[in-house]
Structures are given as structure tokens and as C-alpha cells.
Design a protein around this motif. Structure first.
Motif, PDB file in Angstrom:
ATOM      1  N   THR A  86       0.871  -1.175   0.000  1.00 43.78           N
ATOM      2  CA  THR A  86       0.000   0.000   0.000  1.00 43.78           C
ATOM      3  C   THR A  86       0.898   1.211   0.000  1.00 43.78           C
ATOM      4  O   THR A  86       1.988   1.190   0.579  1.00 43.78           O
ATOM      5  CB  THR A  86      -0.899   0.037   1.250  1.00 43.78           C
ATOM      6  OG1 THR A  86      -0.078  -0.193   2.391  1.00 43.78           O
ATOM      7  CG2 THR A  86      -1.969  -1.014   1.183  1.00 43.78           C
ATOM      8  N   PRO A  89      16.059   9.282   3.435  1.00 44.29           N
ATOM      9  CA  PRO A  89      17.324   9.221   2.710  1.00 44.29           C
ATOM     10  C   PRO A  89      17.771  10.629   2.317  1.00 44.29           C
ATOM     11  O   PRO A  89      16.945  11.477   2.010  1.00 44.29           O
ATOM     12  CB  PRO A  89      16.965   8.407   1.469  1.00 44.29           C
ATOM     13  CG  PRO A  89      15.499   8.577   1.291  1.00 44.29           C
ATOM     14  CD  PRO A  89      14.913   8.836   2.641  1.00 44.29           C
ATOM     15  N   ALA A 137       2.898   0.197  -9.614  1.00 43.47           N
ATOM     16  CA  ALA A 137       3.257   0.479  -8.218  1.00 43.47           C
ATOM     17  C   ALA A 137       4.632   1.133  -8.137  1.00 43.47           C
ATOM     18  O   ALA A 137       4.843   2.082  -7.376  1.00 43.47           O
ATOM     19  CB  ALA A 137       3.243  -0.808  -7.405  1.00 43.47           C
ATOM     20  N   GLU A 169       6.069   2.955 -10.357  1.00 41.13           N
ATOM     21  CA  GLU A 169       5.963   4.331 -10.834  1.00 41.13           C
ATOM     22  C   GLU A 169       5.310   5.223  -9.774  1.00 41.13           C
ATOM     23  O   GLU A 169       5.717   6.358  -9.559  1.00 41.13           O
ATOM     24  CB  GLU A 169       5.141   4.348 -12.123  1.00 41.13           C
ATOM     25  CG  GLU A 169       5.168   5.700 -12.820  1.00 41.13           C
ATOM     26  CD  GLU A 169       4.132   5.785 -13.924  1.00 41.13           C
ATOM     27  OE1 GLU A 169       3.885   4.751 -14.569  1.00 41.13           O
ATOM     28  OE2 GLU A 169       3.592   6.879 -14.123  1.00 41.13           O
ATOM     29  N   GLN A 170       4.303   4.688  -9.108  1.00 43.12           N
ATOM     30  CA  GLN A 170       3.627   5.470  -8.069  1.00 43.12           C
ATOM     31  C   GLN A 170       4.563   5.770  -6.898  1.00 43.12           C
ATOM     32  O   GLN A 170       4.553   6.865  -6.345  1.00 43.12           O
ATOM     33  CB  GLN A 170       2.393   4.719  -7.549  1.00 43.12           C
ATOM     34  CG  GLN A 170       1.256   4.657  -8.526  1.00 43.12           C
ATOM     35  CD  GLN A 170       0.608   6.022  -8.752  1.00 43.12           C
ATOM     36  OE1 GLN A 170       0.204   6.688  -7.823  1.00 43.12           O
ATOM     37  NE2 GLN A 170       0.556   6.439 -10.008  1.00 43.12           N
ATOM     38  N   LEU A 171       5.365   4.775  -6.526  1.00 44.29           N
ATOM     39  CA  LEU A 171       6.261   4.956  -5.379  1.00 44.29           C
ATOM     40  C   LEU A 171       7.345   5.965  -5.712  1.00 44.29           C
ATOM     41  O   LEU A 171       7.637   6.851  -4.924  1.00 44.29           O
ATOM     42  CB  LEU A 171       6.898   3.629  -4.985  1.00 44.29           C
ATOM     43  CG  LEU A 171       5.988   2.658  -4.243  1.00 44.29           C
ATOM     44  CD1 LEU A 171       6.611   1.280  -4.213  1.00 44.29           C
ATOM     45  CD2 LEU A 171       5.726   3.159  -2.828  1.00 44.29           C
ATOM     46  N   ASN A 172       7.982   5.815  -6.868  1.00 42.93           N
ATOM     47  CA  ASN A 172       9.003   6.751  -7.338  1.00 42.93           C
ATOM     48  C   ASN A 172      10.201   6.808  -6.392  1.00 42.93           C
ATOM     49  O   ASN A 172      10.047   6.793  -5.199  1.00 42.93           O
ATOM     50  CB  ASN A 172       8.361   8.148  -7.466  1.00 42.93           C
ATOM     51  CG  ASN A 172       9.073   8.985  -8.487  1.00 42.93           C
ATOM     52  OD1 ASN A 172      10.271   9.179  -8.368  1.00 42.93           O
ATOM     53  ND2 ASN A 172       8.370   9.453  -9.476  1.00 42.93           N
ATOM     54  N   ASP A 173      11.386   6.901  -6.899  1.00 39.53           N
ATOM     55  CA  ASP A 173      12.585   7.100  -6.087  1.00 39.53           C
ATOM     56  C   ASP A 173      12.710   6.053  -4.975  1.00 39.53           C
ATOM     57  O   ASP A 173      12.765   6.379  -3.784  1.00 39.53           O
ATOM     58  CB  ASP A 173      12.611   8.502  -5.463  1.00 39.53           C
ATOM     59  CG  ASP A 173      12.714   9.603  -6.507  1.00 39.53           C
ATOM     60  OD1 ASP A 173      13.390   9.391  -7.529  1.00 39.53           O
ATOM     61  OD2 ASP A 173      12.125  10.671  -6.280  1.00 39.53           O
ATOM     62  N   VAL A 213      14.300   3.503  -2.389  1.00 35.67           N
ATOM     63  CA  VAL A 213      15.589   3.529  -1.683  1.00 35.67           C
ATOM     64  C   VAL A 213      15.880   2.274  -0.872  1.00 35.67           C
ATOM     65  O   VAL A 213      17.032   2.034  -0.502  1.00 35.67           O
ATOM     66  CB  VAL A 213      15.694   4.765  -0.744  1.00 35.67           C
ATOM     67  CG1 VAL A 213      15.687   6.038  -1.546  1.00 35.67           C
ATOM     68  CG2 VAL A 213      14.592   4.768   0.312  1.00 35.67           C
ATOM     69  N   TYR A 214      14.876   1.486  -0.562  1.00 32.02           N
ATOM     70  CA  TYR A 214      15.127   0.370   0.350  1.00 32.02           C
ATOM     71  C   TYR A 214      14.058  -0.704   0.165  1.00 32.02           C
ATOM     72  O   TYR A 214      12.890  -0.391  -0.067  1.00 32.02           O
ATOM     73  CB  TYR A 214      15.110   0.866   1.803  1.00 32.02           C
ATOM     74  CG  TYR A 214      15.374  -0.222   2.809  1.00 32.02           C
ATOM     75  CD1 TYR A 214      16.681  -0.606   3.115  1.00 32.02           C
ATOM     76  CD2 TYR A 214      14.317  -0.864   3.448  1.00 32.02           C
ATOM     77  CE1 TYR A 214      16.917  -1.627   4.026  1.00 32.02           C
ATOM     78  CE2 TYR A 214      14.557  -1.878   4.363  1.00 32.02           C
ATOM     79  CZ  TYR A 214      15.851  -2.263   4.645  1.00 32.02           C
ATOM     80  OH  TYR A 214      16.096  -3.258   5.546  1.00 32.02           O
ATOM     81  N   GLU A 221      10.593   1.013   0.402  1.00 31.13           N
ATOM     82  CA  GLU A 221      10.569   2.426   0.794  1.00 31.13           C
ATOM     83  C   GLU A 221      10.992   3.300  -0.371  1.00 31.13           C
ATOM     84  O   GLU A 221      11.965   3.012  -1.060  1.00 31.13           O
ATOM     85  CB  GLU A 221      11.536   2.682   1.950  1.00 31.13           C
ATOM     86  CG  GLU A 221      11.108   2.030   3.233  1.00 31.13           C
ATOM     87  CD  GLU A 221      11.832   2.605   4.443  1.00 31.13           C
ATOM     88  OE1 GLU A 221      12.046   3.829   4.492  1.00 31.13           O
ATOM     89  OE2 GLU A 221      12.181   1.814   5.326  1.00 31.13           O
ATOM     90  N   SER A 222      10.266   4.382  -0.538  1.00 30.57           N
ATOM     91  CA  SER A 222      10.698   5.419  -1.465  1.00 30.57           C
ATOM     92  C   SER A 222      11.285   6.553  -0.625  1.00 30.57           C
ATOM     93  O   SER A 222      11.369   6.445   0.607  1.00 30.57           O
ATOM     94  CB  SER A 222       9.524   5.910  -2.295  1.00 30.57           C
ATOM     95  OG  SER A 222       8.611   6.571  -1.470  1.00 30.57           O
ATOM     96  N   VAL A 223      11.673   7.639  -1.274  1.00 29.02           N
ATOM     97  CA  VAL A 223      12.267   8.744  -0.517  1.00 29.02           C
ATOM     98  C   VAL A 223      11.325   9.181   0.606  1.00 29.02           C
ATOM     99  O   VAL A 223      11.752   9.446   1.716  1.00 29.02           O
ATOM    100  CB  VAL A 223      12.593   9.930  -1.463  1.00 29.02           C
ATOM    101  CG1 VAL A 223      12.971  11.170  -0.670  1.00 29.02           C
ATOM    102  CG2 VAL A 223      13.744   9.549  -2.383  1.00 29.02           C
ATOM    103  N   LYS A 224      10.036   9.222   0.305  1.00 24.32           N
ATOM    104  CA  LYS A 224       9.107   9.762   1.294  1.00 24.32           C
ATOM    105  C   LYS A 224       8.262   8.733   2.027  1.00 24.32           C
ATOM    106  O   LYS A 224       7.750   9.027   3.092  1.00 24.32           O
ATOM    107  CB  LYS A 224       8.139  10.741   0.608  1.00 24.32           C
ATOM    108  CG  LYS A 224       8.778  12.016   0.157  1.00 24.32           C
ATOM    109  CD  LYS A 224       9.378  12.810   1.284  1.00 24.32           C
ATOM    110  CE  LYS A 224       8.331  13.309   2.262  1.00 24.32           C
ATOM    111  NZ  LYS A 224       8.972  13.989   3.404  1.00 24.32           N
ATOM    112  N   ALA A 225       8.052   7.565   1.430  1.00 21.92           N
ATOM    113  CA  ALA A 225       7.016   6.690   1.980  1.00 21.92           C
ATOM    114  C   ALA A 225       7.532   5.283   2.250  1.00 21.92           C
ATOM    115  O   ALA A 225       8.443   4.802   1.583  1.00 21.92           O
ATOM    116  CB  ALA A 225       5.835   6.618   1.024  1.00 21.92           C
ATOM    117  N   VAL A 226       6.931   4.655   3.241  1.00 24.70           N
ATOM    118  CA  VAL A 226       7.186   3.242   3.532  1.00 24.70           C
ATOM    119  C   VAL A 226       5.932   2.472   3.155  1.00 24.70           C
ATOM    120  O   VAL A 226       4.842   2.826   3.588  1.00 24.70           O
ATOM    121  CB  VAL A 226       7.453   3.020   5.033  1.00 24.70           C
ATOM    122  CG1 VAL A 226       7.770   1.552   5.295  1.00 24.70           C
ATOM    123  CG2 VAL A 226       8.539   3.921   5.530  1.00 24.70           C
ATOM    124  N   SER A 227       6.084   1.436   2.349  1.00 25.39           N
ATOM    125  CA  SER A 227       4.914   0.663   1.933  1.00 25.39           C
ATOM    126  C   SER A 227       5.120  -0.797   2.269  1.00 25.39           C
ATOM    127  O   SER A 227       6.085  -1.414   1.811  1.00 25.39           O
ATOM    128  CB  SER A 227       4.701   0.802   0.427  1.00 25.39           C
ATOM    129  OG  SER A 227       4.514   2.150   0.095  1.00 25.39           O
TER     130      SER A 227
END
Lengths: 388, 132
Positions: free
Chosen positions: A2, A339, B36, B38-42, B44-45, B65-71
């Protein structure tokens, strides 16, 4: 998976219909920005991608729509005295053109907001003060000021937020490119200074300020002029790589620059000394709301302190992750983390018990897994000095 | 042979599933869709599960994880993790180019049939177009 978020201002994927719109809203949507609700506004979180926008700002320049920030104008005799009474920073000795960073505190020293105050003079020599406040705190600050304004009957406060737009142009090439557009030479503005000028045939406030750790300018323009000015700046900077950037990059940039964000490093339970913002308080020979409490905290030392941490490994620590000492005891929590696109490693700011603030090793509990974190001085990133 | 996205099954939470027979076992390869990524973008982990772990349908098995979000990542199937793609976390950039081949995350030996709730490609595309 999600696509939930743990770190403001990334939020739900689409802004609800009742959000306010900035004067640049249509431009953002046409440019394909991902819009999110933030502090009551629908705001662009990113266009092409947070990392690309972040890097453009560090190496060239980026434009940010920061029209959601509150702009409060103070006119009349004793406006400086009023602001002196409600701000942690001395205002009465400011010369026209000066900008200062300070805070609005409650009587206990808790931070109601962190602000920039400018003392401005129009070409017709009319003088006024302008306070730029956080979007999320605008209503609160307006309400907080009202009873105190009653003691200063010659001072008028007007909320200029929705009549104006605010554009931040940030990056090493920002000032140089803006020279081409402006009738003034913005490189002659010192850091933390501002002026009212006729640019683009309309009145504009230009200040040498920002929230990215880069050199740059912030413009306050009439709302209806914002799209034209935004496009002019982008066009002028296109050949050197100017890009529009969203709140996502603004957050990673300010985090690298070690700048606190209200609601994260700052709130009403945190005082400026705990937050490491003593430089934003003039305590000597002054009386302002919160001054007694702050003087006591300054003398006795705060019980908590803001620190910088480098979580080891690749996994970023996020806001709210518990910070532990070497013995595994919880001593605070991460206030911002993620990051660092410039450094290529995770960075985090945290507020911890003051007695542990000088520890040499820390641990962070990242959703059930503990990682080692090393303390580091803030800021994480400082722009290289430019030879004059 | 390149994996064809139109032949895969999809979870509402954007994981894709490719089931192949292997010596009498049914092995599900699981990843996350290009939409997904593409939506996450950037990105990192990525956190992967241990081999040998038993997963239930809908159980969280890791996170991206993207730069801003954990999914969180949810298992669309039930079974035992028999292999994880250990090169993936160090090469998340490749997911942008190749979410369906290089981008596989784990292989699970199925202990039960695929859930009915998994979508075919057309249904998943419809979900994405409504979300995007």
C-alpha cells in the motif's frame, strides 16, 4: 503493498475538493504534478520525482510554490513594538530591508510558530512589517495575536495570504539568472535582506531567503501575477536546468540543511533552546511573551535537545521511530528522517534527553528492527563557500 | 523468456503473481507491478523475508521504501518462501525498467490454491486507471 506514508507532507494521493488552491494551482496540474492536501491547501508534492528535483536545486535551481505560507502585514506606529512583544527576536532595532528569523512562543516558552519577520519600505517610502508564518499555524497565530494587538491600538494586522502568491527560487544559479529578469540586481541583496520593488511592472517583495540550504530568492507577488512570473523565471532558467519542485524535495532539502519543520522538530511542547534555535532568541534587555521561561531554560539547560543522527545501513529511520541509548533504553524519538539524496545515506533529526545528547552511539528502532546510529553535527549538508 | 504482464495475476495491493509447476510443486513468483513502482518513485530500500518462512494470504512479508514513503508488502498467496531475490535491494533502480523480470521479489511454494480475489490483467489495469 500500500502506498501509505509515514512522513508528512506526503499524504493521500489526491486532494479533497475543499482544499484551498494557490494561484499556481492550474499550472501545477497542467504540468502533471502529483497534488496532495497540505495544511488546508492542495499542493504539488512532486512533478518528475523528488530526487531529480532535489538535485536540480542543489546544482542549478528549483522553483517552489510556497503560496500556502501565511503572510501577515503590520502597519501603523508601534508595529515594531508589538512584534517585539510577541517574537523571540528583537524587531525594534531592525533597519528597513532587514529580515530576521524568530519564533512566537507561549508564556511557557513553547513554540507556537517559527517565522520570518521583514521590515520593508515601499518605493514611496511607506514602511511596514511582514511576518511569514507556517501555513498550518496561520489561523492559530492570527488568534494568538488578536488580544495582544488590543494593547497596541495604532497597529493594524492584515492577512495578505490569499491576495498574494509566494515563489521560492532556490539553488546556486538562482540569483544569477534572476538578474536577467529583474530591474534590480538581486545579487546586491545580502542574505536575510529584502526590498519592495517594481518588477514585471508590478510591486514585488524580493528577499534573499530560503528553506533549502541553497542561495536563492523568495518573491511575494500579487496573486494574479503569479503564473506569469513563475513562467518567466522558469523560461529564463531553462537553459541552465531550472525545474519546478514540489513539497517532497523541499522537505528532503531542508532536512539535509538541518532546518527544523513545525510539527516535527517544533511544537508547543518544544522551546527554542531545546530545538537548538537559541540564535533565534534575543534574551538580553528585552521583555516578550515567553521570555522569563526561556531565560530559565537557558540558565538551567533544556531537558531535551535536538540532535542529528546517521542511521547505519540503507534503511531510513522515519519520524516517530524511538531513539535508544547504547543500553537499549528509549531516550527520545526521530522527528524527521529519510534518505539524503545529496549524501546518499539515511539522515535523521531527533529530540532526545539532554543527558544523552552527547552520547557517541545511539540506536534507532525502525519498526521493530534496531539499527546503530552515529551522532553528527547539524546541518548534514552545507553548501560550498563561493569565492568572492 | 521475458515474463508477460498480461498473463499474471494481481493483488489489490499491487503485487503480481506468476505460478509455474516445478517437479510437482506449484511455485509462485511474486513482485510488485510497474504501476506500483511508478507510483512509489525514487525507491531507496527493500526488506525481504527469510527463506523458509511460512506465509498466509495477506500477511506482510517485507516493505519497500521510497524517498518519502514506507509501503508494506503483502503476500498474495499461502506457502513457504523457497527463494528471495537478494540482488534486488541493491539494484532498486532496475525496477523502473524491469518490474516483471529482474524485479521479482520472492518465490513461494504454494500450500493452497490461489485466492479468488486475485485479478487478471484487465481487472488490474482497470483498478490502476481508476487510482491514477
Amino acid at each position: 503493498m500500500t502506498t501509505s506514508s509515514t512522513n508528512d507532507p506526503v499524504g493521500t494521493p489526491s486532494a479533497p475538493a475543499d482544499c484551498l488552491q494557490t494561484p499556481l494551482d492550474a499550472w501545477h496540474r497542467q504540468a502533471g504534478a502529483k497534488m496532495v492536501p497540505f495544511a488546508g491547501y492542495s499542493m504539488p508534492i512532486q512533478y518528475e520525482g523528488i530526487v531529480a528535483e532535489h538535485q536540480a536545486c542543489r546544482t542549478k535551481a528549483a522553483l517552489f510554490d510556497v503560496s500556502h505560507m501565511g503572510r501577515l502585514r503590520f502597519d501603523g506606529d508601534h508595529a515594531a513594538e508589538f512584534l517585539d512583544h510577541v517574537l523571540t527576536r528583537r524587531v525594534t532595532d531592525m533597519a528597513p530591508g532587514q529580515v530576521r528569523y524568530g519564533m512566537v512562543c507561549n508564556a511557557d516558552g513553547g513554540i507556537l510558530d517559527d517565522v520570518l519577520v521583514s521590515f520593508l519600505q515601499t518605493p514611496s517610502e511607506r514602511r511596514f512589517h511582514l511576518l511569514v508564518v507556517n501555513a498550518s499555524n496561520r489561523e492559530k497565530i492570527l488568534k494568538w495575536f488578536e488580544p495582544h494587538l488590543a494593547d497596541f491600538p495604532t497597529v493594524t494586522m492584515s492577512d495578505r495570504t490569499e491576495l498574494t502568491a509566494m515563489i521560492a527560487i532556490q539553488g546556486p544559479k538562482a540569483v544569477e539568472i534572476c538578474k536577467r529578469l529583474f530591474t534590480i540586481d538581486p545579487s546586491r541583496l545580502k542574505n536575510y535582506s529584502a526590498l519592495v520593488t517594481d518588477q514585471f511592472s508590478k510591486p514585488v517583495i524580493v528577499s534573499r531567503t530560503g528553506y533549502t540550504g541553497e542561495d536563492g530568492l523568495e518573491l511575494i507577488v500579487r496573486a494574479e501575477e503569479a503564473p506569469r512570473i513563475w513562467e518567466n523565471v522558469l523560461l529564463a532558467g531553462r537553459e541552465v536546468g531550472f525545474v519546478p519542485a514540489g513539497l517532497g524535495a523541499r522537505d528532503t532539502l531542508r532536512m539535509e540543511a538541518g532546518m527544523p519543520l513545525y510539527g516535527h522538530e517544533l511544537d508547543e511542547t518544544i522551546d527554542p533552546i531545546t530545538a537548538g534555535l537559541k540564535f533565534g532568541c534575543n534574551l538580553k534587555d528585552r521583555h516578550f511573551i515567553g521570555e522569563e521561561a526561556l531565560r530559565m531554560i537557558a540558565e538551567q539547560g533544556p531537558t531535551r535537545r535536538r540532535i542529528g543522527l546517521l542511521p547505519q545501513g540503507k534503511r531510513p529511520a522515519r519520524e516517530g521511530c524511538p531513539v535508544l541509548n547504547a543500553d537499549g533504553e528509549t531516550i527520545g524519538q526521530v522527528t524527521s528522517g529519510g534518505p539524503s539524496p545529496t549524501l546518499g545515506v539515511p539522515i535523521a533529526m531527533a529530540i532526545v534527553d539532554a543527558k544523552h545528547a552527547e552520547d557517541v552511539t545511539f540506536q534507532i528502532d525502525i519498526r521493530g528492527k534496531t539499527v546503530e546510529a552515529l551522532p553528527t553535527k547539524l546541518p548534514f549538508y552545507k553548501r560550498p563557500a563561493v569565492a568572492k | 523468456m521475458a515474463r508477460d504482464p498480461s498473463t499474471l495475476r494481481y493483488a489489490e495491493t499491487h503485487e503480481w503473481v506468476d505460478v509455474q509447476e516445478d517437479g510437482g510443486d506449484k511455485i509462485a513468483t511474486i513482485g510488485i507491478s510497474a504501476f506500483a513502482v511508478e507510483q512509489l518513485n525514487d525507491l531507496v530500500y527493500m526488506d525481504l523475508p527469510e527463506v523458509g518462512r511460512q506465509l498466509e494470504i495477506g500477511e506482510e512479508f517485507g516493505e519497500v521504501e521510497s524517498v518519502k514513503a514506507v509501503s508494506p508488502l503483502y503476500s498474495p498467496v499461502a506457502g513457504e518462501v523457497v527463494e528471495v531475490h537478494s540482488d534486488l535491494p541493491d539494484n532498486l533502480d532496475n525496477l523502473n525498467e524491469d518490474a516483471f523480470d529482474f524485479g521479482w521479489i520472492l518465490k513461494v511454494k504454494l500450500s493452497a490454491d490461489l485466492p479468488e480475489s486475485l485479478m487478471d490483467y484487465a481487472a488490474y489495469q482497470k483498478q490502476c486507471s481508476e487510482a491514477g
